[in-house]
Structure formats: C-alpha cells, structure tokens
Design an enzyme around this catalytic site. Structure first.
Site, PDB file in Angstrom:
ATOM      1  N   GLY A 198      -7.253  -0.979  -1.468  1.00  0.00           N
ATOM      2  CA  GLY A 198      -7.370   0.472  -1.616  1.00  0.00           C
ATOM      3  C   GLY A 198      -7.230   1.283  -0.350  1.00  0.00           C
ATOM      4  O   GLY A 198      -7.669   2.438  -0.307  1.00  0.00           O
ATOM      5  N   LYS A 250       0.059  -0.133 -14.688  1.00  0.00           N
ATOM      6  CA  LYS A 250       1.053  -1.069 -14.167  1.00  0.00           C
ATOM      7  C   LYS A 250       1.433  -2.060 -15.262  1.00  0.00           C
ATOM      8  O   LYS A 250       0.573  -2.551 -15.988  1.00  0.00           O
ATOM      9  CB  LYS A 250       0.466  -1.814 -12.967  1.00  0.00           C
ATOM     10  CG  LYS A 250       1.339  -2.938 -12.432  1.00  0.00           C
ATOM     11  CD  LYS A 250       0.643  -3.637 -11.271  1.00  0.00           C
ATOM     12  CE  LYS A 250       1.434  -4.829 -10.779  1.00  0.00           C
ATOM     13  NZ  LYS A 250       0.793  -5.493  -9.631  1.00  0.00           N
ATOM     14  N   SER A 294      13.415  -7.168 -10.062  1.00  0.00           N
ATOM     15  CA  SER A 294      12.087  -6.719 -10.480  1.00  0.00           C
ATOM     16  C   SER A 294      12.090  -6.214 -11.918  1.00  0.00           C
ATOM     17  O   SER A 294      13.001  -5.505 -12.345  1.00  0.00           O
ATOM     18  CB  SER A 294      11.593  -5.602  -9.556  1.00  0.00           C
ATOM     19  OG  SER A 294      10.355  -5.086 -10.013  1.00  0.00           O
ATOM     20  N   ALA A 295      11.065  -6.594 -12.664  1.00  0.00           N
ATOM     21  CA  ALA A 295      10.867  -6.090 -14.030  1.00  0.00           C
ATOM     22  C   ALA A 295       9.552  -5.323 -14.112  1.00  0.00           C
ATOM     23  O   ALA A 295       8.973  -5.164 -15.181  1.00  0.00           O
ATOM     24  CB  ALA A 295      10.864  -7.252 -15.020  1.00  0.00           C
ATOM     25  N   ASP A 326      -4.301  -1.059 -11.900  1.00  0.00           N
ATOM     26  CA  ASP A 326      -3.440  -1.994 -11.166  1.00  0.00           C
ATOM     27  C   ASP A 326      -4.012  -3.398 -11.322  1.00  0.00           C
ATOM     28  O   ASP A 326      -4.063  -4.173 -10.367  1.00  0.00           O
ATOM     29  CB  ASP A 326      -3.346  -1.588  -9.693  1.00  0.00           C
ATOM     30  CG  ASP A 326      -2.259  -2.352  -8.941  1.00  0.00           C
ATOM     31  OD1 ASP A 326      -1.297  -2.812  -9.586  1.00  0.00           O
ATOM     32  OD2 ASP A 326      -2.377  -2.504  -7.704  1.00  0.00           O
ATOM     33  N   GLN A 332       0.821  -1.208   0.000  1.00  0.00           N
ATOM     34  CA  GLN A 332       0.000   0.000   0.000  1.00  0.00           C
ATOM     35  C   GLN A 332       0.859   1.264   0.000  1.00  0.00           C
ATOM     36  O   GLN A 332       0.530   2.261  -0.647  1.00  0.00           O
ATOM     37  CB  GLN A 332      -0.935  -0.005   1.212  1.00  0.00           C
ATOM     38  CG  GLN A 332      -2.029  -1.049   1.150  1.00  0.00           C
ATOM     39  CD  GLN A 332      -3.013  -0.788   0.028  1.00  0.00           C
ATOM     40  OE1 GLN A 332      -3.639   0.263  -0.045  1.00  0.00           O
ATOM     41  NE2 GLN A 332      -3.138  -1.747  -0.887  1.00  0.00           N
ATOM     42  N   ARG A 361       4.603  -5.310 -16.124  1.00  0.00           N
ATOM     43  CA  ARG A 361       5.835  -6.028 -15.789  1.00  0.00           C
ATOM     44  C   ARG A 361       6.296  -6.806 -17.011  1.00  0.00           C
ATOM     45  O   ARG A 361       5.526  -7.568 -17.601  1.00  0.00           O
ATOM     46  CB  ARG A 361       5.594  -7.013 -14.643  1.00  0.00           C
ATOM     47  CG  ARG A 361       6.885  -7.498 -13.987  1.00  0.00           C
ATOM     48  CD  ARG A 361       6.684  -8.837 -13.308  1.00  0.00           C
ATOM     49  NE  ARG A 361       6.863  -9.934 -14.268  1.00  0.00           N
ATOM     50  CZ  ARG A 361       6.579 -11.202 -14.016  1.00  0.00           C
ATOM     51  NH1 ARG A 361       6.052 -11.536 -12.861  1.00  0.00           N
ATOM     52  NH2 ARG A 361       6.783 -12.137 -14.927  1.00  0.00           N
ATOM     53  N   ASP A 407      13.196 -16.205 -19.491  1.00  0.00           N
ATOM     54  CA  ASP A 407      12.870 -17.618 -19.669  1.00  0.00           C
ATOM     55  C   ASP A 407      11.359 -17.877 -19.646  1.00  0.00           C
ATOM     56  O   ASP A 407      10.929 -19.024 -19.683  1.00  0.00           O
ATOM     57  CB  ASP A 407      13.568 -18.471 -18.606  1.00  0.00           C
ATOM     58  CG  ASP A 407      13.204 -18.072 -17.192  1.00  0.00           C
ATOM     59  OD1 ASP A 407      12.568 -16.999 -17.015  1.00  0.00           O
ATOM     60  OD2 ASP A 407      13.545 -18.809 -16.247  1.00  0.00           O
TER      61      ASP A 407
END
EC number: 2.1.1.57
Length: 220
Positions: free
Chosen positions: A72, A175, A205-206, A138, A39, A177, A182
């Site tokens: 939220g 958002k 993180s991607a 999101d 959050q 990613r 792979d």
C-alpha cells in the site's frame, strides 16, 4: 517488443480491435520493469478511478474499503492528493500481510491485518452501517508457483462477488484476470462494469481492472 505509436492509448478492453493467437510460451517472457512498477500501476489505475468518482460527487464523505491493500505504499500518495483537495475520506485498508510503515499514524487511515472471508465482510458491513462505501479489491491468493492458479482466481472472484453483494458499495474497482485458454476450468461470473486495461501490461496479459461506477444491484 516494438513500441506502437498512437494518438490515444487504449484504455478499455472493448477498444482493442485486433487479436493474437494464444502462445503459452509468451507467459514465460520476463519484460523489463521500472522500479516500483507494481505500486505505480496501482497508483495510476486508482487515481483514474477515484478522480472520476470525485468529478461525479461520489468521493467526498465516503469510506474507501480496500481489500488486499498491502503493502500500500502508493495509497499514501492517493490519500495526500485528495486530502489536499479538501475531500473528507476515511480509508480502511485490509490485508493479511503487513502494510508499509508510511501508512502508520494517519488519523484517517485504519490498518487491519487480516485475510478476508464472508463472515468478516458481514461484520464489516454492520460496522459501516449507513456509510457511503467505495470498494477497491486487489485480492490475489497464490498457493504455489509464480502465478495464481485458475482455482486461486475463481476463489478470488467468488470472494469479490460476495464483497460487492454484502457491502453494496456506491462504486467498486475490482481486479480480475481471465484464465489462460490452456488453464480453463469452468465458466464463472463477474460483475458487469467498465473493463479497464492496466498500465505496463505485457502483450500476453489477461488482467484488467473492472470499474463499476454505480451502486445499483450488480449484474453478472
């Protein structure tokens, strides 16, 4: 992981000037987390995005459509902050899961418990005819396992592209990613925007937030 000292933290993907070889084992690491870190991450990213809209005169009088908003909890604090500044904002929060009860009973906040698809987005567009829409997405489907599969991600991105195309928002925060090397299935398209890095992200993180500060037709 050692801390790195710098005068200014990296804010955007294109500021990164180094790279690491991908190691699938790094995704198995379990970094330490702060209480309510998820959050807090959303609060910081969305405060940055919305404050920029406020400085450019876009935020006042808008309708924020937030898809994938549950629970939220942080949204209550965003809402209170901008309300204290005298801004008039209507919030529409949409998710198939339940929202935090802290959001109940707020006259400027509409809670909709529903998973979104293209047909619903078209209905929503008709309901918000002539409204100045700011879109926050999101969405995060997950069909098993701890992390979304590449097929989950591609489905989410297709839905986000549909939302932007139909709602034609004045600004968007999406958002996304990138699939790990792979786990790559096929190439995909995302709207062109400012690729902002997220707070507290582990080194493998991607995931980024794609902020679009224009209502012009999207470029993929």
């Amino acid at each position: 992981m050692e801390a790195v000292s710098m005068d200014k933290p990296f804010m955007y993907f294109d500021e990164i000037d180094n790279e690491l070889e991908y190691d699938p084992k790094t995704s198995e690491e379990k970094p330490k987390k702060l209480p309510y870190q998820g959050q807090l991450k959303l609060l910081l990213c969305e405060l940055f995005f919305l404050s920029k809209l406020q400085r450019h005169g876009i935020l006042d009088g808008c309708t924020i459509v937030y898809v994938g908003s549950a629970p939220g909890t942080h949204i209550k604090y965003l809402r209170d902050h901008f309300l204290s500044m005298g801004l008039v904002i209507r919030w529409i929060l949409i998710d198939g899961r339940q929202h935090d009860t802290i959001l109940n009973g707020l006259r400027d906040v509409t809670l909709i418990t529903k998973f979104v698809d293209e047909s619903y987005i078209r209905v929503l567009k008709k309901q918000l005819y002539q409204s100045k829409i700011v879109l926050i997405s999101d969405v995060r489907s997950k069909r098993g396992g701890n992390e979304p599969s590449t097929f989950d991600l591609l489905s989410n991105y297709a839905l986000q592209n549909i939302m932007v195309s139909i709602l034609k928002p004045a600004a968007s925060s999406l958002k996304w990613r990138c699939p790990f090397p792979d786990q790559w299935v096929k190439d995909f398209y995302i709207p062109h925007g400012n690729e902002m890095l997220q707070p507290f992200a582990p080194k493998y993180s991607a995931e980024i937030v794609n902020n679009i500060y224009s209502g012009n037709p999207i470029k993929l």
